[in-house]
Design a protein around this motif. Structure first.
Motif, mmCIF file in Angstrom:
data_model
loop_
_atom_site.group_PDB
_atom_site.id
_atom_site.type_symbol
_atom_site.label_atom_id
_atom_site.label_comp_id
_atom_site.label_asym_id
_atom_site.label_seq_id
_atom_site.Cartn_x
_atom_site.Cartn_y
_atom_site.Cartn_z
ATOM 1 N N SER A 65 -76.809 3.097 65.665
ATOM 2 C CA SER A 65 -77.637 2.021 65.111
ATOM 3 C C SER A 65 -76.853 0.775 64.742
ATOM 4 O O SER A 65 -77.426 -0.323 64.674
ATOM 5 C CB SER A 65 -78.389 2.550 63.875
ATOM 6 O OG SER A 65 -79.132 3.702 64.180
ATOM 7 N N ALA A 97 -84.660 -3.263 66.372
ATOM 8 C CA ALA A 97 -83.665 -2.791 67.337
ATOM 9 C C ALA A 97 -83.016 -3.977 68.041
ATOM 10 O O ALA A 97 -83.598 -5.065 68.127
ATOM 11 C CB ALA A 97 -84.316 -1.875 68.364
ATOM 12 N N ARG A 115 -81.174 1.296 67.687
ATOM 13 C CA ARG A 115 -82.411 1.335 66.903
ATOM 14 C C ARG A 115 -82.063 1.578 65.434
ATOM 15 O O ARG A 115 -81.571 2.644 65.068
ATOM 16 C CB ARG A 115 -83.334 2.432 67.438
ATOM 17 C CG ARG A 115 -83.702 2.251 68.903
ATOM 18 C CD ARG A 115 -84.635 3.359 69.367
ATOM 19 N NE ARG A 115 -84.795 3.356 70.807
ATOM 20 C CZ ARG A 115 -85.686 2.629 71.486
ATOM 21 N NH1 ARG A 115 -86.518 1.841 70.822
ATOM 22 N NH2 ARG A 115 -85.750 2.693 72.803
ATOM 23 N N LYS A 116 -82.319 0.579 64.626
ATOM 24 C CA LYS A 116 -81.933 0.650 63.215
ATOM 25 C C LYS A 116 -82.706 1.738 62.468
ATOM 26 O O LYS A 116 -82.185 2.336 61.524
ATOM 27 C CB LYS A 116 -82.147 -0.708 62.534
ATOM 28 C CG LYS A 116 -81.538 -1.900 63.277
ATOM 29 C CD LYS A 116 -80.047 -1.722 63.541
ATOM 30 C CE LYS A 116 -79.482 -2.908 64.315
ATOM 31 N NZ LYS A 116 -78.037 -2.763 64.578
#
Length: 218
Positions: A65, A97, A115-116
């Motif tokens: 991430s 993201a 993707r955070k």
């Protein structure tokens, strides 16, 4: 949604082998005349030989991430980045993201996406072994609703983003089917025309996509 394996088709299996093994330094785990496979985190990326011309695809890998910038620097030493305008890293605020794009030797559009929301961070140097899994496969059609119904009839799948007209992402941050209507939308970030391409997917959903139709694999 987990994608355990995607099998794409290629008329240039040796070129794809050289690209993924020597350029991207993926781990080769199957090396046959007609099929090659690479370990990509929790997933497997495979290519099956097809002597016919094959349309280009789009697929993506989840990366840690916090490593989109590290991934960009790593990729810039190996491939030409596909920008969106002047941006080498695309920022998808609604998806929380960030992503980097490039071509492989078949001109498939390949994406590394951080993707955070997954909250999977890494503090080691980025390398091919940093890849978490295959996270997306593009499905190009003229009727998104028909494809959606075929997948949803196997097992309920949530709509992650979009609608059934132009663009629809099915699944979740772990894995997505990216459905696009080729008469209304082009590939991001190149804005090139999208063509229907065949593939096989295994994981939480098991099916082939051949000549525009979904066929469940039992």
């Amino acid at each position: 949604m987990k994608i355990k394996e995607i099998i794409l088709f290629t008329a240039n299996i040796q070129k794809q082998k050289q690209f993924y093994q020597n350029v991207l330094e993926f781990e080769l785990i199957l090396d046959l005349k007609e099929k090659i496979s690479f370990k990509t985190g929790a997933s497997i990326l495979s290519f099956q030989h097809d002597k016919k011309a094959v349309n280009a695809s789009h697929f993506a890998f989840n990366i840690p991430s916090n490593q989109e910038q590290d991934a960009l620097l790593w990729l810039q030493k190996r491939v030409q980045i596909l920008p969106y305008g002047h941006d080498l890293i695309s920022n998808f605020t609604s998806w929380n993201a960030k992503a980097v794009y490039f071509y492989d030797s078949d001109n498939n559009i390949v994406e590394f996406i951080a993707r955070k929301n997954l909250e999977i961070n890494s503090h080691t140097s980025f390398a091919s072994k940093s890849i978490l899994s295959i996270s997306e496969i593009g499905i190009v059609t003229t009727n998104i609703e028909t494809v959606y119904n075929s997948i949803n009839n196997m097992k309920n799948i949530p709509v992650f983003s979009g609608n059934l007209m132009r663009f629809c992402a099915l699944g979740n941050d772990e894995g997505l089917f990216i459905l696009i209507n080729k008469t209304l939308k082009k590939w991001y970030p190149t804005q090139e025309e999208a063509f229907t391409s065949n593939f096989i997917v295994r994981g939480d959903y098991n099916f082939s996509f051949e000549n525009g139709e979904i066929k469940e694999l039992l």
